[in-house]
Each structure stands twice: as structure tokens, then as C-alpha cells.
Design a protein around this motif. Structure first.
Motif, mmCIF file in Angstrom:
data_model
loop_
_atom_site.group_PDB
_atom_site.id
_atom_site.type_symbol
_atom_site.label_atom_id
_atom_site.label_comp_id
_atom_site.label_asym_id
_atom_site.label_seq_id
_atom_site.Cartn_x
_atom_site.Cartn_y
_atom_site.Cartn_z
ATOM 1 N N ASP A 186 0.841 -1.190 0.000
ATOM 2 C CA ASP A 186 0.000 0.000 0.000
ATOM 3 C C ASP A 186 0.882 1.248 0.000
ATOM 4 O O ASP A 186 1.492 1.583 1.014
ATOM 5 C CB ASP A 186 -0.901 -0.002 1.229
ATOM 6 C CG ASP A 186 -1.890 1.157 1.228
ATOM 7 O OD1 ASP A 186 -1.738 2.073 0.389
ATOM 8 O OD2 ASP A 186 -2.795 1.154 2.072
ATOM 9 N N PRO A 187 0.971 1.991 -1.137
ATOM 10 C CA PRO A 187 1.828 3.175 -1.189
ATOM 11 C C PRO A 187 1.439 4.229 -0.157
ATOM 12 O O PRO A 187 2.309 4.885 0.425
ATOM 13 C CB PRO A 187 1.632 3.700 -2.617
ATOM 14 C CG PRO A 187 1.205 2.508 -3.409
ATOM 15 C CD PRO A 187 0.379 1.692 -2.466
ATOM 16 N N MET A 188 0.127 4.395 0.095
ATOM 17 C CA MET A 188 -0.301 5.379 1.080
ATOM 18 C C MET A 188 0.150 4.980 2.481
ATOM 19 O O MET A 188 0.529 5.818 3.299
ATOM 20 C CB MET A 188 -1.815 5.559 1.035
ATOM 21 C CG MET A 188 -2.310 6.396 -0.130
ATOM 22 S SD MET A 188 -1.647 8.080 -0.066
ATOM 23 C CE MET A 188 -2.541 8.836 -1.426
ATOM 24 N N ALA A 189 0.124 3.686 2.780
ATOM 25 C CA ALA A 189 0.592 3.219 4.087
ATOM 26 C C ALA A 189 2.087 3.465 4.241
ATOM 27 O O ALA A 189 2.556 3.838 5.320
ATOM 28 C CB ALA A 189 0.275 1.739 4.256
ATOM 29 N N ALA A 190 2.842 3.269 3.151
ATOM 30 C CA ALA A 190 4.279 3.539 3.197
ATOM 31 C C ALA A 190 4.536 5.011 3.478
ATOM 32 O O ALA A 190 5.428 5.375 4.268
ATOM 33 C CB ALA A 190 4.925 3.121 1.878
ATOM 34 N N LEU A 191 3.756 5.882 2.847
ATOM 35 C CA LEU A 191 3.880 7.318 3.088
ATOM 36 C C LEU A 191 3.538 7.664 4.538
ATOM 37 O O LEU A 191 4.274 8.386 5.221
ATOM 38 C CB LEU A 191 2.948 8.083 2.150
ATOM 39 C CG LEU A 191 3.512 8.623 0.847
ATOM 40 C CD1 LEU A 191 2.399 9.240 0.008
ATOM 41 C CD2 LEU A 191 4.599 9.641 1.113
ATOM 42 N N LEU A 192 2.424 7.133 5.001
ATOM 43 C CA LEU A 192 1.941 7.449 6.342
ATOM 44 C C LEU A 192 2.922 6.972 7.411
ATOM 45 O O LEU A 192 3.025 7.577 8.488
ATOM 46 C CB LEU A 192 0.567 6.824 6.559
ATOM 47 C CG LEU A 192 -0.227 7.289 7.784
ATOM 48 C CD1 LEU A 192 -0.405 8.806 7.769
ATOM 49 C CD2 LEU A 192 -1.587 6.589 7.821
ATOM 50 N N SER A 193 3.668 5.917 7.116
ATOM 51 C CA SER A 193 4.642 5.408 8.089
ATOM 52 C C SER A 193 5.774 6.404 8.338
ATOM 53 O O SER A 193 6.514 6.289 9.317
ATOM 54 C CB SER A 193 5.226 4.077 7.597
ATOM 55 O OG SER A 193 6.075 4.279 6.472
ATOM 56 N N LEU A 215 0.762 15.202 -1.961
ATOM 57 C CA LEU A 215 0.856 13.752 -1.791
ATOM 58 C C LEU A 215 0.819 13.384 -0.306
ATOM 59 O O LEU A 215 0.098 12.457 0.105
ATOM 60 C CB LEU A 215 2.154 13.259 -2.434
ATOM 61 C CG LEU A 215 2.256 11.791 -2.825
ATOM 62 C CD1 LEU A 215 1.118 11.372 -3.736
ATOM 63 C CD2 LEU A 215 3.601 11.536 -3.507
ATOM 64 N N CYS A 216 1.569 14.097 0.503
ATOM 65 C CA CYS A 216 1.594 13.817 1.941
ATOM 66 C C CYS A 216 0.239 14.111 2.583
ATOM 67 O O CYS A 216 -0.260 13.328 3.410
ATOM 68 C CB CYS A 216 2.686 14.642 2.620
ATOM 69 S SG CYS A 216 4.377 14.165 2.167
ATOM 70 N N ARG A 217 -0.362 15.215 2.205
ATOM 71 C CA ARG A 217 -1.658 15.563 2.801
ATOM 72 C C ARG A 217 -2.736 14.567 2.402
ATOM 73 O O ARG A 217 -3.611 14.240 3.210
ATOM 74 C CB ARG A 217 -2.032 16.986 2.380
ATOM 75 C CG ARG A 217 -1.199 18.047 3.076
ATOM 76 C CD ARG A 217 -1.349 19.418 2.464
ATOM 77 N NE ARG A 217 -0.553 20.405 3.196
ATOM 78 C CZ ARG A 217 -0.293 21.633 2.741
ATOM 79 N NH1 ARG A 217 -0.785 22.015 1.560
ATOM 80 N NH2 ARG A 217 0.447 22.470 3.448
ATOM 81 N N ASN A 218 -2.675 14.073 1.171
ATOM 82 C CA ASN A 218 -3.632 13.041 0.744
ATOM 83 C C ASN A 218 -3.448 11.751 1.542
ATOM 84 O O ASN A 218 -4.400 10.987 1.720
ATOM 85 C CB ASN A 218 -3.486 12.749 -0.749
ATOM 86 C CG ASN A 218 -4.030 13.873 -1.609
ATOM 87 O OD1 ASN A 218 -4.821 14.691 -1.153
ATOM 88 N ND2 ASN A 218 -3.606 13.925 -2.865
ATOM 89 N N ALA A 219 -2.214 11.518 2.013
ATOM 90 C CA ALA A 219 -1.954 10.336 2.830
ATOM 91 C C ALA A 219 -2.389 10.543 4.276
ATOM 92 O O ALA A 219 -2.400 9.590 5.058
ATOM 93 C CB ALA A 219 -0.468 9.985 2.774
ATOM 94 N N GLY A 220 -2.700 11.807 4.643
ATOM 95 C CA GLY A 220 -3.242 12.062 5.971
ATOM 96 C C GLY A 220 -2.306 12.713 6.961
ATOM 97 O O GLY A 220 -2.552 12.663 8.171
#
Length: 306
Positions: A186-193, A215-220
Motif C-alpha cells: 500500500d503506497p499510502m501506508a508507506a507514506l503514512l509510516s 501527496l503527503c496531505r492526501n496520505a493524511g
């Protein structure tokens, strides 16, 4: 008949914004520029400039004149291209601006090809990011620029400029720690980590920074940006030494194996477009065509090595 030199000064003022900037770019005294524009006003018979605070702006009639001047200059550039095409050897100077990773990876290879085929063509290269290079191309400071466009951040496309694609450059998430062997799908999970890690990004106001922040804000999360620089080699070094996370393009590796762990980004957000831009009047100039061909060949070689 209006004086073309004075019309060009008016056009320069539109693109550069101030009389001082026009004077500096053309190596004139500001008083000389002002005098020439006053003479043009007398020729035309209507006001061309109006004060706005401590600066001036073009009147509606001046904008009309600039539009016609653009058409005249474009026609003159086509005439120059026709003359060059009638010669058997390319010579003169070609002025190129390129953003950093293309300047490191594509431009040197293209220069080698140009030197082999056209030894009398003098190529001058300037490292400049697209945000500044595109206006400078319109102002005729350069003949060709190598630019980039990030997903979801389209560049302006003025009618007087023409683009030609070179390649699609894949972007990756670069991890500021050794890989643990458990890559998430999950690319978003990798970002969020990496939400709590420091980040290195390009400066505020750049397309790269806008894309990265989105991109970061879309990941939360809101990234903790502690390092601001357009130097992607510094981005690499900061990631290598575990100081920051980053987004790195394939071009930064110049065909060599990556030195940091990389992860995929979300689909539709993982590729930037790399392309050349010239003024339309220059598209058929043999030096422009030769340079574009050399850059296409350099891009093909890079794609084979990647």
C-alpha cells in the motif's frame, strides 16, 4: 512606421516587469530605456505606460503593440531558421537552460552527440529550474529549455511556446532508514509510516514542492519539512545519512543502482513528464532540431540503462 528596436523594448518591459530589469538585461542605462519608450509613445500617439505605485504597467494600446511585436519577432526567427537551414554547417551559439537532474543525466550525453555531429556549434548551458526558465525563454534569454511537469500540476502553456516530450521519469519514496525487508503493498501506508520523520523537499513555490505536499496531505499528514533545496544530490545525501525522507526521481541515479531504499508511490502520482520547450518561431531552426534530436537519443540511452 514604428521603430522595431523600441517595440522590442516595450516587449521586454512586459516580460521583465521593470525598467531597471530591462536595462540590466540589455546592458542599457535605465534613463536610455525610458527615453526610447517615450519616443515610441510619441510615434504611436497614445500613452503606452501608466504609473502603478513606484512601477509602471502597459496600457491596453501597449498590449496590442506587444502582441504584434511578438508576431514580428516570431517571423524574424523563422527567417533566421531558413537562413541556417540553407547552410551546410551549423555554427553560432545555442543557449539552453535545464533543471538539475536532466542537466546531470541527459544534457552531457546530448552535448557529446552534438559535438560529434556539429563541432562548430557552441552550446551554452545554464542550470535553472522551470519556474524561472520558462519566463526567461519567453524573454529570449534562452533558445531551448529542458523542463519538468509533476502529476496534477500542469505548467502554463503560452501560445508562443511549443513543447516536445522527452521521457516519463518515475518518482519514488526514499526511506531515511535501512530497509527492513517488509515492503508494504500500500503506497499510502508507506507514506503514512513516515509522518513523524523529517523531510527534505524543494523550496516553496516550486511545482515539485506543491506536488510533494499534496501527496503527503492526501496520505493524511502534514510533513515536517526541515530541509529546503533544489539540489537533489543533497536530497540523496540527507536520505543516505538518515536525516530525512524524500521523493526522488529515477533521473537522479543516472543509470546507477539506488543507494537508498525506495518504495512505490500511488498510481497516477508517480511519474513526472520531462520535455523540451522552444519558441514557435525557432522550431525549424537546424540547431534546435539537432539539439532536440540529441536529447531524444540521450533519453533513449537513459531508458535502456534504467
Amino acid at each position: 512606421m514604428f521603430d522595431l528596436h523600441r517595440l522590442r523594448l516595450l516587449r521586454e518591459l512586459k516580460h521583465r516587469g521593470t525598467l531597471a530589469a530591462v536595462a540590466q538585461a540589455l546592458s542599457y542605462a535605465p534613463s536610455s530605456v525610458s527615453q526610447q519608450l517615450s519616443q515610441l509613445e510619441a510615434e504611436v500617439g497614445v500613452p503606452l505606460l501608466e504609473p502603478v505605485g513606484r512601477r509602471v504597467r502597459l496600457t491596453e494600446q501597449a498590449e496590442i503593440l506587444v502582441a504584434h511585436t511578438e508576431a514580428i519577432l516570431q517571423r524574424l526567427e523563422r527567417a533566421e531558421a531558413d537562413i541556417a537551414a540553407s547552410l551546410t554547417d551549423l555554427n553560432g551559439t545555442l543557449r539552453i537552460a535545464s533543471f538539475q537532474t536532466a542537466a546531470l543525466t541527459l544534457v552531457p550525453t546530448a552535448l557529446g552527440l552534438l559535438r560529434e555531429l556539429h563541432p562548430h556549434l557552441r552550446v551554452h548551458v545554464t542550470h535553472m529550474e522551470p519556474e524561472k526558465a520558462l519566463p526567461a525563454l519567453q524573454a529570449r534569454d534562452f533558445d531551448l529549455i529542458v523542463a519538468e511537469e509533476y502529476p496534477g500540476n500542469p505548467n502554463p502553456r503560452p501560445a508562443e511556446l511549443q513543447q516536445e516530450d522527452l521521457l516519463d521519469d518515475t518518482l519514488h519514496l526514499a526511506l531515511p532508514m535501512p530497509a527492513d525487508g517488509t515492503e508494504t503493498d500500500d503506497p499510502m501506508a508507506a507514506l503514512l509510516s513516515l509522518a513523524d520523520h523529517p523531510w527534505v523537499m524543494e523550496p516553496e513555490g516550486t511545482a515539485a514542492r506543491h506536488w510533494a505536499m499534496s501527496l503527503c496531505r492526501n496520505a493524511g499528514f502534514e510533513p515536517d519539512v526541515r530541509f529546503d533545496t533544489t539540489d537533489l544530490l543533497l536530497h540523496v545525501r540527507l536520505v543516505e545519512q538518515h536525516h530525512a525522507a524524500a521523493f526522488l526521481p529515477d533521473l537522479v541515479w543516472s543509470g546507477r543502482p539506488p543507494t537508498v531504499p525506495l518504495r512505490h508511490l500511488p498510481r497516477g502520482r508517480r511519474t513526472r513528464r520531462v520535455f523540451t520547450v522552444v519558441r514557435r518561431g525557432r522550431t525549424q531552426h537546424p540547431a534546435i532540431q539537432a539539439c532536440r534530436d540529441a536529447l531524444r537519443r540521450a533519453s533513449a540511452l537513459h531508458s535502456q540503462q534504467a
